[in-house]
Write a protein that holds these residues in place. Structure first.
Motif, mmCIF file in Angstrom:
data_model
loop_
_atom_site.group_PDB
_atom_site.id
_atom_site.type_symbol
_atom_site.label_atom_id
_atom_site.label_comp_id
_atom_site.label_asym_id
_atom_site.label_seq_id
_atom_site.Cartn_x
_atom_site.Cartn_y
_atom_site.Cartn_z
ATOM 1 N N GLU A 66 0.858 -1.194 0.000
ATOM 2 C CA GLU A 66 0.000 0.000 0.000
ATOM 3 C C GLU A 66 0.887 1.235 0.000
ATOM 4 O O GLU A 66 1.837 1.322 0.769
ATOM 5 N N ILE A 67 0.589 2.197 -0.855
ATOM 6 C CA ILE A 67 1.350 3.437 -0.917
ATOM 7 C C ILE A 67 0.658 4.476 -0.042
ATOM 8 O O ILE A 67 -0.537 4.703 -0.165
ATOM 9 N N ILE A 68 1.421 5.118 0.832
ATOM 10 C CA ILE A 68 0.890 6.170 1.688
ATOM 11 C C ILE A 68 1.686 7.433 1.418
ATOM 12 O O ILE A 68 2.901 7.463 1.597
ATOM 13 N N LEU A 69 1.009 8.478 0.979
ATOM 14 C CA LEU A 69 1.666 9.751 0.720
ATOM 15 C C LEU A 69 1.798 10.518 2.027
ATOM 16 O O LEU A 69 0.819 10.735 2.737
ATOM 17 N N ASP A 70 3.015 10.916 2.337
ATOM 18 C CA ASP A 70 3.305 11.667 3.551
ATOM 19 C C ASP A 70 2.857 13.115 3.338
ATOM 20 O O ASP A 70 3.612 13.936 2.851
ATOM 21 N N ILE A 71 1.619 13.412 3.676
ATOM 22 C CA ILE A 71 1.022 14.721 3.418
ATOM 23 C C ILE A 71 1.726 15.829 4.208
ATOM 24 O O ILE A 71 1.851 16.954 3.723
ATOM 25 N N ILE A 72 2.232 15.522 5.377
ATOM 26 C CA ILE A 72 2.939 16.525 6.175
ATOM 27 C C ILE A 72 4.201 16.962 5.439
ATOM 28 O O ILE A 72 4.532 18.139 5.382
ATOM 29 N N HIS A 73 4.882 16.008 4.854
ATOM 30 C CA HIS A 73 6.125 16.296 4.146
ATOM 31 C C HIS A 73 5.904 17.197 2.932
ATOM 32 O O HIS A 73 6.746 18.021 2.606
ATOM 33 N N VAL A 74 4.777 17.035 2.253
ATOM 34 C CA VAL A 74 4.543 17.803 1.025
ATOM 35 C C VAL A 74 3.627 19.007 1.235
ATOM 36 O O VAL A 74 3.370 19.747 0.303
ATOM 37 N N SER A 75 3.177 19.229 2.456
ATOM 38 C CA SER A 75 2.225 20.332 2.677
ATOM 39 C C SER A 75 2.827 21.690 2.321
ATOM 40 O O SER A 75 2.105 22.580 1.861
ATOM 41 N N ASP A 76 4.128 21.853 2.515
ATOM 42 C CA ASP A 76 4.764 23.120 2.124
ATOM 43 C C ASP A 76 4.651 23.356 0.623
ATOM 44 O O ASP A 76 4.472 24.489 0.173
ATOM 45 N N ARG A 77 4.737 22.307 -0.152
ATOM 46 C CA ARG A 77 4.615 22.445 -1.611
ATOM 47 C C ARG A 77 3.193 22.843 -2.004
ATOM 48 O O ARG A 77 2.996 23.632 -2.920
ATOM 49 N N PHE A 78 2.210 22.269 -1.300
ATOM 50 C CA PHE A 78 0.828 22.663 -1.570
ATOM 51 C C PHE A 78 0.636 24.143 -1.242
ATOM 52 O O PHE A 78 -0.040 24.869 -1.959
ATOM 53 N N TRP A 79 1.215 24.582 -0.140
ATOM 54 C CA TRP A 79 1.115 25.974 0.271
ATOM 55 C C TRP A 79 1.731 26.875 -0.792
ATOM 56 O O TRP A 79 1.140 27.887 -1.184
ATOM 57 N N GLN A 80 2.913 26.523 -1.281
ATOM 58 C CA GLN A 80 3.583 27.309 -2.321
ATOM 59 C C GLN A 80 2.753 27.341 -3.606
ATOM 60 O O GLN A 80 2.609 28.400 -4.231
ATOM 61 N N ALA A 81 2.203 26.200 -3.977
ATOM 62 C CA ALA A 81 1.375 26.147 -5.189
ATOM 63 C C ALA A 81 0.139 27.032 -5.038
ATOM 64 O O ALA A 81 -0.241 27.746 -5.968
ATOM 65 N N GLY A 82 -0.472 27.000 -3.871
ATOM 66 C CA GLY A 82 -1.629 27.852 -3.625
ATOM 67 C C GLY A 82 -1.293 29.330 -3.763
ATOM 68 O O GLY A 82 -2.057 30.102 -4.337
ATOM 69 N N HIS A 83 -0.145 29.727 -3.265
ATOM 70 C CA HIS A 83 0.294 31.120 -3.374
ATOM 71 C C HIS A 83 0.569 31.497 -4.825
ATOM 72 O O HIS A 83 0.248 32.620 -5.239
ATOM 73 N N ILE A 84 1.144 30.574 -5.574
ATOM 74 C CA ILE A 84 1.415 30.863 -6.993
ATOM 75 C C ILE A 84 0.115 31.031 -7.752
ATOM 76 O O ILE A 84 -0.038 31.963 -8.560
ATOM 77 N N ILE A 85 -0.856 30.178 -7.486
ATOM 78 C CA ILE A 85 -2.123 30.208 -8.223
ATOM 79 C C ILE A 85 -3.035 31.325 -7.735
ATOM 80 O O ILE A 85 -3.606 32.070 -8.537
ATOM 81 N N PHE A 86 -3.158 31.467 -6.409
ATOM 82 C CA PHE A 86 -4.160 32.387 -5.858
ATOM 83 C C PHE A 86 -3.589 33.629 -5.191
ATOM 84 O O PHE A 86 -4.337 34.521 -4.803
ATOM 85 N N GLY A 87 -2.264 33.689 -5.023
ATOM 86 C CA GLY A 87 -1.672 34.837 -4.330
ATOM 87 C C GLY A 87 -1.867 34.734 -2.825
ATOM 88 O O GLY A 87 -2.352 33.744 -2.309
ATOM 89 N N GLU A 88 -1.455 35.788 -2.135
ATOM 90 C CA GLU A 88 -1.568 35.799 -0.675
ATOM 91 C C GLU A 88 -3.011 35.678 -0.243
ATOM 92 O O GLU A 88 -3.356 35.092 0.742
#
Length: 108
Positions: free
Chosen positions: A86-108
């Motif tokens: 079973e593959i488990i994605l470590d969401i804590i590890h990648v949450s910073d990337r989601f945050w950065q992507a959100g800022h790029i797409i939607f701004g502050e």
């Protein structure tokens, strides 16, 4: 979904949801390994050898899972070595990337 809710908005959990979280049986026989010299493939090979021995020595079928950060190269190596795990994605590890992507797409 419940674990994600507990990570994002723990204050919104109901008493029933908290009871559900506490009732989850923790994983057993967890094995952690790291190396500064072996590289990703070397580490996965070492873990695979240990897992194969454990499976052969076990009297009962074992469920396997691996927790990874979503790096494509790591995912390929793990899928090759542990095709039934079973593959488990470590969401804590990648949450910073989601945050950065959100800022790029939607701004502050």
């Amino acid at each position: 979904e419940l674990v994600a809710k507990a990570l994002v908005k723990p204050e919104s959990l109901s008493v029933e949801e908290l009871d559900q979280l506490h009732a989850i049986r923790p994983a057993q026989d967890i094995y952690y390994q790291s190396s500064l010299t072996a590289g990703r493939e070397g580490i996965i090979n070492e873990i695979s050898e240990r897992a194969t021995k454990r499976i052969l020595d076990s009297q009962t079928p074992l469920n396997q899972a691996y927790v990874i950060d979503g790096a494509p190269s790591l995912s390929r190596i793990c899928k090759k070595q542990f095709p039934d795990a079973e593959i488990i994605l470590d969401i804590i590890h990648v949450s910073d990337r989601f945050w950065q992507a959100g800022h790029i797409i939607f701004g502050e």
